[in-house]
Write an enzyme that holds these catalytic residues in place. Sequence first.
Site, short mmCIF file in Angstrom:
data_model
loop_
_atom_site.label_atom_id
_atom_site.label_comp_id
_atom_site.label_asym_id
_atom_site.label_seq_id
_atom_site.Cartn_x
_atom_site.Cartn_y
_atom_site.Cartn_z
N PRO A 1 0.81 -1.22 0.00
CG PRO A 1 -0.76 -1.54 1.67
CD PRO A 1 0.57 -2.05 1.20
CD GLU B 1 -0.08 -6.29 10.43
OE1 GLU B 1 -0.81 -7.30 10.44
OE2 GLU B 1 -0.47 -5.18 10.01
NE ARG C 1 -5.97 -6.83 -21.26
CZ ARG C 1 -6.08 -5.74 -22.02
NH1 ARG C 1 -5.25 -4.74 -21.84
NH2 ARG C 1 -7.00 -5.65 -22.96
CG ASP D 1 -6.74 -2.24 -23.63
OD1 ASP D 1 -7.75 -2.76 -24.12
OD2 ASP D 1 -5.92 -2.83 -22.95
N1 LIG Z 1 -2.65 -1.86 -2.33
C1 LIG Z 1 -1.78 -2.84 -2.59
O1 LIG Z 1 -1.19 -2.94 -3.67
C2 LIG Z 1 -1.54 -3.86 -1.52
C3 LIG Z 1 -0.40 -4.64 -1.53
C4 LIG Z 1 -0.18 -5.57 -0.50
C5 LIG Z 1 -1.15 -5.68 0.49
N2 LIG Z 1 -1.01 -6.54 1.53
C6 LIG Z 1 0.29 -7.07 1.93
C7 LIG Z 1 1.04 -5.99 2.65
C8 LIG Z 1 0.47 -5.39 3.76
C9 LIG Z 1 1.16 -4.36 4.42
C10 LIG Z 1 2.40 -3.94 3.96
C11 LIG Z 1 2.95 -4.55 2.83
C12 LIG Z 1 2.26 -5.57 2.16
N3 LIG Z 1 -2.27 -4.93 0.47
C13 LIG Z 1 -2.46 -4.02 -0.52
#
Ligand SMILES: NC(=O)c1ccc(NCc2ccccc2)nc1
Length: 245
Positions: free
Chosen positions: A88, A115, A153, A168
Site C-alpha cells: 500500500p 504486516e 495481455r 484499450d
Molecule cells: N494496495 C496494494 O497494492 C496492496 C499490496 C499488498 C497488500 N497486503 C500485503 C502488505 C500489507 C502491508 C504492507 C505490505 C504488504 N495490500 C495491498
Amino acid sequence: MQFSVITLFPELVESVVAEGVVGRAEKRGLMELKCVNPRDFTEDVHRTVDDRPYGGGPGMLMRPDCLLKTIRSERERLGKAKVIYLSPQGKPLEQSMLQALSEEGSAILLCGRYEGIDERVIDLEVDEEWSIGDYVLSGGELAAMVVVDGVTRLLPEALGHKGSAIEDSFTDGLLDCPHYTRPERIEDLDVPKVLLSGNHQHIEKWRKKQALGRTQLRRPDLLQNTELNESDKVLLIEFMKEIKT
Ligand SMILES: NC(=O)c1ccc(NCc2ccccc2)nc1
C-alpha cells in the site's frame, strides 16, 4: 516475459495462469510464471518466515534472511530483472507502468504477508514499490496477479485481435467508450444507429466522442494529464452540449 513471484502461497498465484488470455499465453510460451516460496529458504526446523516487530505493535513481519536469500536466488536465475514489491506504500499502478514492464522481459514480484516485510529487504533488494490502490489486503498476492494479468495481455500475440490491447482505454489516457453486441434491441433499448451504419469514419468519431465525454464526466482528473487536439476539443464540446439537451 518471465515472471518470478515470491510468495508464501504459490497455488494462489498460480491460479492466475489457470484460465483465459493469461493461461493461453503461458501455455504458448509467451509468458513464464515461476512461484518461489521463501519457506524453502529457511534453515530452522520449523521453517519460520515471520517474527515479531521490534518496537512492539500488532501482528508479525516477514523475516529478512529468507526473503533476501529467495530474492537473490531468483536474481541469479533471471539475470537483470526488476524487483517490485507490492504494498500500500507503493506507487499507484497505472497502465503506463504495465506497458513499460511488458517491455522489460522479466520481473521479480515480491508479495508481503502479515504486516509487511523488514525494511532492510526493501533497502537492499527492492527496485520499485507498487500499489494497486489505496487499500490493504491480507497479502500482496492479489496485487501481483493484477500485475501478471495486466502485463501479459500487453505482450505481442497475447490477445487474438492485435488492435485490442493497443486500442484499450487508458492506453490513450481516456476511459473506454460504450460497447454493444447482438441483439439490436433489448428491453426497448436500441444500439446507437451509428454503430449499425457501416461508416467506419463516423463510428470512430462517435467512439472517440463518447470516450472523451465519459472521461470528462467520470474522471475529469484524467483529462488534466491529456493534451487534447483541436478536433477532440470540438468533440468534447459537442458531447457536453448534447447531454444538456
Ligand atoms: N494496495 C496494494 O497494492 C496492496 C499490496 C499488498 C497488500 N497486503 C500485503 C502488505 C500489507 C502491508 C504492507 C505490505 C504488504 N495490500 C495491498
